[in-house]
Design a protein around this motif. Structure first.
Motif, PDB file in Angstrom:
ATOM      1  N   GLY A 161       0.841  -1.191   0.000  1.00 15.51           N
ATOM      2  CA  GLY A 161       0.000   0.000   0.000  1.00 15.51           C
ATOM      3  C   GLY A 161       0.869   1.232   0.000  1.00 15.51           C
ATOM      4  O   GLY A 161       2.043   1.166  -0.360  1.00 15.51           O
ATOM      5  N   TYR A 162       0.314   2.332   0.382  1.00 16.09           N
ATOM      6  CA  TYR A 162       1.112   3.549   0.427  1.00 16.09           C
ATOM      7  C   TYR A 162       0.617   4.487   1.511  1.00 16.09           C
ATOM      8  O   TYR A 162      -0.514   4.392   1.968  1.00 16.09           O
ATOM      9  CB  TYR A 162       1.133   4.260  -0.928  1.00 16.09           C
ATOM     10  CG  TYR A 162      -0.194   4.890  -1.322  1.00 16.09           C
ATOM     11  CD1 TYR A 162      -0.476   6.215  -1.018  1.00 16.09           C
ATOM     12  CD2 TYR A 162      -1.158   4.141  -1.981  1.00 16.09           C
ATOM     13  CE1 TYR A 162      -1.690   6.781  -1.368  1.00 16.09           C
ATOM     14  CE2 TYR A 162      -2.373   4.697  -2.335  1.00 16.09           C
ATOM     15  CZ  TYR A 162      -2.633   6.024  -2.033  1.00 16.09           C
ATOM     16  OH  TYR A 162      -3.833   6.583  -2.366  1.00 16.09           O
ATOM     17  N   ILE A 163       1.509   5.366   1.912  1.00 16.30           N
ATOM     18  CA  ILE A 163       1.148   6.461   2.799  1.00 16.30           C
ATOM     19  C   ILE A 163       1.343   7.737   2.003  1.00 16.30           C
ATOM     20  O   ILE A 163       2.416   7.966   1.439  1.00 16.30           O
ATOM     21  CB  ILE A 163       2.026   6.476   4.072  1.00 16.30           C
ATOM     22  CG1 ILE A 163       1.728   5.245   4.921  1.00 16.30           C
ATOM     23  CG2 ILE A 163       1.777   7.757   4.877  1.00 16.30           C
ATOM     24  CD1 ILE A 163       2.642   5.105   6.132  1.00 16.30           C
ATOM     25  N   GLY A 164       0.312   8.517   1.901  1.00  8.59           N
ATOM     26  CA  GLY A 164       0.376   9.757   1.147  1.00  8.59           C
ATOM     27  C   GLY A 164       0.014  10.933   2.010  1.00  8.59           C
ATOM     28  O   GLY A 164      -0.807  10.816   2.913  1.00  8.59           O
ATOM     29  N   SER A 190       3.834  10.493  -1.840  1.00 13.36           N
ATOM     30  CA  SER A 190       3.449   9.234  -1.223  1.00 13.36           C
ATOM     31  C   SER A 190       4.626   8.276  -1.284  1.00 13.36           C
ATOM     32  O   SER A 190       5.511   8.414  -2.122  1.00 13.36           O
ATOM     33  CB  SER A 190       2.227   8.624  -1.919  1.00 13.36           C
ATOM     34  OG  SER A 190       2.543   8.254  -3.233  1.00 13.36           O
ATOM     35  N   ILE A 191       4.640   7.320  -0.403  1.00 13.13           N
ATOM     36  CA  ILE A 191       5.681   6.297  -0.366  1.00 13.13           C
ATOM     37  C   ILE A 191       5.034   4.933  -0.254  1.00 13.13           C
ATOM     38  O   ILE A 191       3.964   4.772   0.345  1.00 13.13           O
ATOM     39  CB  ILE A 191       6.645   6.496   0.824  1.00 13.13           C
ATOM     40  CG1 ILE A 191       5.892   6.627   2.141  1.00 13.13           C
ATOM     41  CG2 ILE A 191       7.542   7.698   0.579  1.00 13.13           C
ATOM     42  CD1 ILE A 191       6.801   6.711   3.339  1.00 13.13           C
ATOM     43  N   LYS A 192       5.702   3.932  -0.876  1.00 15.06           N
ATOM     44  CA  LYS A 192       5.206   2.564  -0.811  1.00 15.06           C
ATOM     45  C   LYS A 192       5.486   1.999   0.580  1.00 15.06           C
ATOM     46  O   LYS A 192       6.596   2.127   1.088  1.00 15.06           O
ATOM     47  CB  LYS A 192       5.896   1.692  -1.858  1.00 15.06           C
ATOM     48  CG  LYS A 192       5.308   0.295  -1.966  1.00 15.06           C
ATOM     49  CD  LYS A 192       6.118  -0.601  -2.870  1.00 15.06           C
ATOM     50  CE  LYS A 192       6.009  -0.207  -4.332  1.00 15.06           C
ATOM     51  NZ  LYS A 192       6.689  -1.190  -5.230  1.00 15.06           N
ATOM     52  N   VAL A 193       4.462   1.400   1.173  1.00 15.35           N
ATOM     53  CA  VAL A 193       4.596   0.853   2.520  1.00 15.35           C
ATOM     54  C   VAL A 193       3.936  -0.526   2.550  1.00 15.35           C
ATOM     55  O   VAL A 193       2.838  -0.705   2.040  1.00 15.35           O
ATOM     56  CB  VAL A 193       3.907   1.766   3.566  1.00 15.35           C
ATOM     57  CG1 VAL A 193       4.035   1.178   4.960  1.00 15.35           C
ATOM     58  CG2 VAL A 193       4.491   3.170   3.523  1.00 15.35           C
ATOM     59  N   TYR A 194       4.642  -1.492   3.105  1.00 18.36           N
ATOM     60  CA  TYR A 194       4.080  -2.831   3.286  1.00 18.36           C
ATOM     61  C   TYR A 194       3.539  -2.944   4.706  1.00 18.36           C
ATOM     62  O   TYR A 194       4.133  -2.438   5.652  1.00 18.36           O
ATOM     63  CB  TYR A 194       5.140  -3.903   3.044  1.00 18.36           C
ATOM     64  CG  TYR A 194       5.579  -3.954   1.605  1.00 18.36           C
ATOM     65  CD1 TYR A 194       4.907  -4.754   0.690  1.00 18.36           C
ATOM     66  CD2 TYR A 194       6.659  -3.207   1.160  1.00 18.36           C
ATOM     67  CE1 TYR A 194       5.295  -4.796  -0.636  1.00 18.36           C
ATOM     68  CE2 TYR A 194       7.066  -3.243  -0.168  1.00 18.36           C
ATOM     69  CZ  TYR A 194       6.373  -4.037  -1.062  1.00 18.36           C
ATOM     70  OH  TYR A 194       6.760  -4.076  -2.374  1.00 18.36           O
TER      71      TYR A 194
END
Ligand code: ZN
Length: 74
Positions: free
Chosen positions: A13-16, A55-59
């Motif tokens: 997912g991501y955090i934006g 935003s950055i990709k986050v698992y």
């Protein structure tokens, strides 16, 4: 990506956020307030885009309730 705690597959997912960079900052240090210009002790994870924000990709592992960011995968 496998969860480092339980070894299950993590959700991607991501955090934006809005109109700011996303930087890792060491504990006790202040953030830079100048867009796209991190302080030397900060790690820039995502530069702000005027159109898309940042935003950055986050698992995420829902069982362990942890999130993982891989700098090599940004
Ligand atoms: Zn887990």
């Amino acid at each position: 990506m496998k969860c480092p705690y339980c070894q299950q597959d993590m959700q991607e997912g991501y955090i934006g956020i809005g109109k700011q960079d996303i930087c890792w900052t060491p504990k006790g240090k202040k953030q830079s307030w100048i867009v796209n210009r991190a302080k030397p002790y900060q790690k820039m994870l995502a530069k702000m885009s005027w159109i898309h924000g940042s935003s950055i990709k986050v698992y995420r592992c829902p069982d362990c309730c942890i999130e993982v960011i891989n700098e090599n995968d940004l």
